[in-house]
Design a protein around this motif. Structure first.
Motif, mmCIF file in Angstrom:
data_model
loop_
_atom_site.group_PDB
_atom_site.id
_atom_site.type_symbol
_atom_site.label_atom_id
_atom_site.label_comp_id
_atom_site.label_asym_id
_atom_site.label_seq_id
_atom_site.Cartn_x
_atom_site.Cartn_y
_atom_site.Cartn_z
ATOM 1 N N ARG A 50 53.818 54.668 32.345
ATOM 2 C CA ARG A 50 54.787 53.866 31.658
ATOM 3 C C ARG A 50 55.952 54.264 32.513
ATOM 4 N N GLU A 51 57.054 53.592 32.274
ATOM 5 C CA GLU A 51 58.370 53.912 33.042
ATOM 6 C C GLU A 51 58.996 54.958 32.294
ATOM 7 N N GLY A 52 59.691 55.628 33.308
ATOM 8 C CA GLY A 52 60.446 57.222 32.673
ATOM 9 C C GLY A 52 61.740 56.532 32.314
ATOM 10 N N ARG A 53 62.790 57.698 32.666
ATOM 11 C CA ARG A 53 64.150 57.321 32.419
ATOM 12 C C ARG A 53 64.691 56.399 33.102
ATOM 13 N N ASN A 54 64.249 56.106 34.444
ATOM 14 C CA ASN A 54 64.718 55.357 35.188
ATOM 15 C C ASN A 54 63.424 54.385 36.029
ATOM 16 N N GLU A 57 61.104 56.562 38.118
ATOM 17 C CA GLU A 57 60.240 57.820 37.457
ATOM 18 C C GLU A 57 59.332 57.068 36.602
ATOM 19 N N LYS A 58 58.088 57.884 36.690
ATOM 20 C CA LYS A 58 56.945 57.309 35.729
ATOM 21 C C LYS A 58 56.606 58.499 34.994
ATOM 22 N N ARG A 59 56.010 58.021 33.712
ATOM 23 C CA ARG A 59 55.426 58.786 32.753
ATOM 24 C C ARG A 59 54.060 58.525 32.578
#
Length: 302
Positions: A50-54, A57-59
């Motif tokens: 999934r998309e992180g804070r921007n 960035e990926k989670r």
């Protein structure tokens, strides 16, 4: 444990990438020695990105237990998506769309098998036509005798011996289904196979499909396959470079890594050799022309 080389990792990683549209791996370090202990290829169906804070960035979450569990130390994970799009950011498998065509193809093959069971497996119809009142009175008895003799002759033929069938009276023998014709499936099967092969970007002759083609077309198909392989190399190169750089950093080296790929086939080697030859010939011709021009200018000045 599947192997002890980076080639094994690259093979498994690429296989996962093509099959699932995404591949995930992990670099394991030995906490006692501080060096790379091994690399692991995970099951991509158990992870979700999934998309992180921007947007940069990926989670990564683990889905094996049915819940989204954030993965610790995501910087040690290796992740690649095949043909990502805004609708499918996780990547798209190269096999997408093939199950629908394969289902139609298997249905055709199943119908072919059923037709062979009905028409290809020859069955006989033996009909006895009694003549006169005496024959009609003994029709049942004679029909049973004919059936026994016919069965005995068929069993003998299965054992490899030839036995003639002799009957008295008007006996008619026909092949059941001899008047029917098998449905021509060559054209629809070939059309489906062409779609499947085109999706995989593999030349048909590599799969043993002897379709009509020309030498020029075969060369173009080989070029398309070469382009596909070059694309897969571009996907694998960042992952391999990251693994090699992690190995160097943990061993105290700060230098970079450059990956050199071998040419895919001998045709590329031949093309590169011809290109170098033509460049050398052009350079030699330019130097010769420059020498002749300089000599001419010197003669004019004298």
């Amino acid at each position: 444990m599947s192997g002890k080389s980076i080639y094994t990792f690259a093979d498994m990683y690429l296989d996962s990438l093509l099959t699932y549209g995404k591949a995930i791996g992990r670099i394991y370090a030995d906490y006692r020695t501080g060096k790379v202990k091994g690399i692991y290829v995970g099951d991509p169906t158990l992870y979700r990105v999934r998309e992180g804070r921007n947007a940069f960035e990926k989670r990564i979450f683990y889905m094996g237990s049915g819940e989204e569990i954030p993965v610790r130390s995501p910087e040690k994970l290796l992740y690649t998506a095949l043909n990502p799009s805004p609708k499918h950011p996780d990547g798209v498998s190269i096999l997408r769309g093939l199950p629908a065509l394969s289902e139609i193809l298997m249905r055709i093959y199943e119908c072919m098998g059923q037709n062979f069971d009905r028409v290809g497996n020859v069955r006989y119809a033996v009909t006895y036509h009694p003549e006169g009142e005496s024959d009609r009175a003994r029709a049942k008895e004679r029909a049973e005798q004919i059936a026994q003799e016919w069965s005995r002759g068929m069993r003998a033929s299965r054992n490899g011996s030839v036995q003639d069938f002799v009957a008295v009276g008007d006996v008619d023998i026909k092949v059941i289904g001899a008047d029917n014709q098998m449905i021509d499936t060559e054209i629809p099967v070939r059309q489906l196979m062409e779609q499947l092969v085109a999706k995989l970007s593999i030349p048909p002759f590599l799969l043993g499909l002897n379709w009509s083609t020309t030498e020029r077309m075969s060369a173009q198909q080989s070029d398309i396959l070469t382009s596909e392989l070059e694309y897969y190399r571009r996907l694998l190169e960042p992952i391999l470079r990251e693994i090699c750089e992690a190995f160097l950093r943990l061993n105290g080296y700060a230098c970079g890594v450059e990956i050199e790929w071998d040419n895919i086939n001998l045709q590329d080697e031949e093309a590169l050799a011809k290109s170098r030859l033509y460049n050398a010939q052009a350079k030699a011709a330019e130097l010769e022309n420059e020498r002749v021009e300089n000599e001419r200018k010197k003669e004019e000045m004298q």
